[in-house]
Design a protein around this motif. Sequence first.
Motif, PDB file in Angstrom:
ATOM      1  N   GLY A  29      80.426  85.901 159.897  1.00  0.00           N
ATOM      2  CA  GLY A  29      79.152  85.365 159.442  1.00  0.00           C
ATOM      3  C   GLY A  29      79.259  84.217 158.463  1.00  0.00           C
ATOM      4  O   GLY A  29      78.246  83.669 158.045  1.00  0.00           O
ATOM      5  N   LYS A  30      80.458  83.842 158.096  1.00  0.00           N
ATOM      6  CA  LYS A  30      80.652  82.735 157.163  1.00  0.00           C
ATOM      7  C   LYS A  30      80.669  81.427 157.952  1.00  0.00           C
ATOM      8  O   LYS A  30      81.659  81.055 158.563  1.00  0.00           O
ATOM      9  N   LYS A  31      79.544  80.721 157.942  1.00  0.00           N
ATOM     10  CA  LYS A  31      79.357  79.564 158.811  1.00  0.00           C
ATOM     11  C   LYS A  31      80.280  78.396 158.504  1.00  0.00           C
ATOM     12  O   LYS A  31      80.585  77.595 159.385  1.00  0.00           O
ATOM     13  N   LEU A  32      80.768  78.282 157.290  1.00  0.00           N
ATOM     14  CA  LEU A  32      81.653  77.174 156.930  1.00  0.00           C
ATOM     15  C   LEU A  32      82.944  77.191 157.750  1.00  0.00           C
ATOM     16  O   LEU A  32      83.538  76.148 158.010  1.00  0.00           O
ATOM     17  N   TRP A  33      83.373  78.368 158.206  1.00  0.00           N
ATOM     18  CA  TRP A  33      84.601  78.478 159.003  1.00  0.00           C
ATOM     19  C   TRP A  33      84.476  77.781 160.354  1.00  0.00           C
ATOM     20  O   TRP A  33      85.489  77.455 160.974  1.00  0.00           O
ATOM     21  N   TRP A  34      83.244  77.560 160.825  1.00  0.00           N
ATOM     22  CA  TRP A  34      83.057  76.886 162.113  1.00  0.00           C
ATOM     23  C   TRP A  34      83.594  75.452 162.074  1.00  0.00           C
ATOM     24  O   TRP A  34      83.995  74.911 163.112  1.00  0.00           O
ATOM     25  N   ILE A  35      83.646  74.856 160.905  1.00  0.00           N
ATOM     26  CA  ILE A  35      84.232  73.515 160.777  1.00  0.00           C
ATOM     27  C   ILE A  35      85.714  73.572 161.131  1.00  0.00           C
ATOM     28  O   ILE A  35      86.233  72.731 161.862  1.00  0.00           O
ATOM     29  N   GLY A  36      86.402  74.576 160.614  1.00  0.00           N
ATOM     30  CA  GLY A  36      87.817  74.758 160.934  1.00  0.00           C
ATOM     31  C   GLY A  36      88.052  75.043 162.405  1.00  0.00           C
ATOM     32  O   GLY A  36      89.037  74.580 162.988  1.00  0.00           O
ATOM     33  N   VAL A  37      87.133  75.779 163.000  1.00  0.00           N
ATOM     34  CA  VAL A  37      87.241  76.084 164.427  1.00  0.00           C
ATOM     35  C   VAL A  37      87.165  74.796 165.244  1.00  0.00           C
ATOM     36  O   VAL A  37      88.058  74.481 166.036  1.00  0.00           O
ATOM     37  N   GLY A  38      86.094  74.038 165.022  1.00  0.00           N
ATOM     38  CA  GLY A  38      85.898  72.807 165.793  1.00  0.00           C
ATOM     39  C   GLY A  38      86.984  71.782 165.549  1.00  0.00           C
ATOM     40  O   GLY A  38      87.575  71.236 166.493  1.00  0.00           O
ATOM     41  N   ALA A  39      87.268  71.523 164.288  1.00  0.00           N
ATOM     42  CA  ALA A  39      88.279  70.514 163.951  1.00  0.00           C
ATOM     43  C   ALA A  39      89.662  70.934 164.452  1.00  0.00           C
ATOM     44  O   ALA A  39      90.425  70.105 164.973  1.00  0.00           O
ATOM     45  N   GLY A  40      89.977  72.208 164.308  1.00  0.00           N
ATOM     46  CA  GLY A  40      91.286  72.693 164.741  1.00  0.00           C
ATOM     47  C   GLY A  40      91.507  72.559 166.229  1.00  0.00           C
ATOM     48  O   GLY A  40      92.557  72.069 166.679  1.00  0.00           O
ATOM     49  N   TYR A  41      90.507  72.958 167.025  1.00  0.00           N
ATOM     50  CA  TYR A  41      90.667  72.861 168.478  1.00  0.00           C
ATOM     51  C   TYR A  41      90.672  71.413 168.960  1.00  0.00           C
ATOM     52  O   TYR A  41      91.458  71.052 169.844  1.00  0.00           O
ATOM     53  N   VAL A  42      89.835  70.574 168.379  1.00  0.00           N
ATOM     54  CA  VAL A  42      89.830  69.150 168.770  1.00  0.00           C
ATOM     55  C   VAL A  42      91.180  68.520 168.451  1.00  0.00           C
ATOM     56  O   VAL A  42      91.776  67.820 169.286  1.00  0.00           O
ATOM     57  N   PHE A  43      91.701  68.794 167.255  1.00  0.00           N
ATOM     58  CA  PHE A  43      92.998  68.231 166.875  1.00  0.00           C
ATOM     59  C   PHE A  43      94.114  68.791 167.750  1.00  0.00           C
ATOM     60  O   PHE A  43      95.019  68.054 168.167  1.00  0.00           O
ATOM     61  N   ALA A  44      94.056  70.100 168.048  1.00  0.00           N
ATOM     62  CA  ALA A  44      95.091  70.719 168.875  1.00  0.00           C
ATOM     63  C   ALA A  44      95.154  70.071 170.253  1.00  0.00           C
ATOM     64  O   ALA A  44      96.239  69.725 170.747  1.00  0.00           O
TER      65      ALA A  44
END
Length: 109
Positions: A29-44
């Motif tokens: 439920g911590k929405k700030l983690w979605w930034i890490g999700v998106g950025a991480g997969y795009v960079f990967a």
Amino acid sequence: MTVLALICLTAAIIAEVTATVSLRMASTGKKLWWIGVGAGYVFAFTMLSVVLAEGVAIGVAYGIWAAAGVAITAILSRIFFKEPLTWVMSLGLILIVGGVLLIELGAAH
């Protein structure tokens, strides 16, 4: 495999694992983690595309990326989230890594 391909593959693995762990955190439920999700997969995927552009076969690059990602994520999920990592699961990880090594050895011919 060139030095650039190896560096980019390592970065892709780290980014994918970071994104996956962030996804687990975002599920709480911590929405700030979605930034890490998106950025991480795009960079990967960006780094993985560089690896492919360097001439590494997709079966080898994706196999190493996926196997390393699964193994590292399983270990980190055990450490950070106290999720199970049984001996049977560990054997499965060893078999995945062994399979990827066989694919890489087969691609060398």
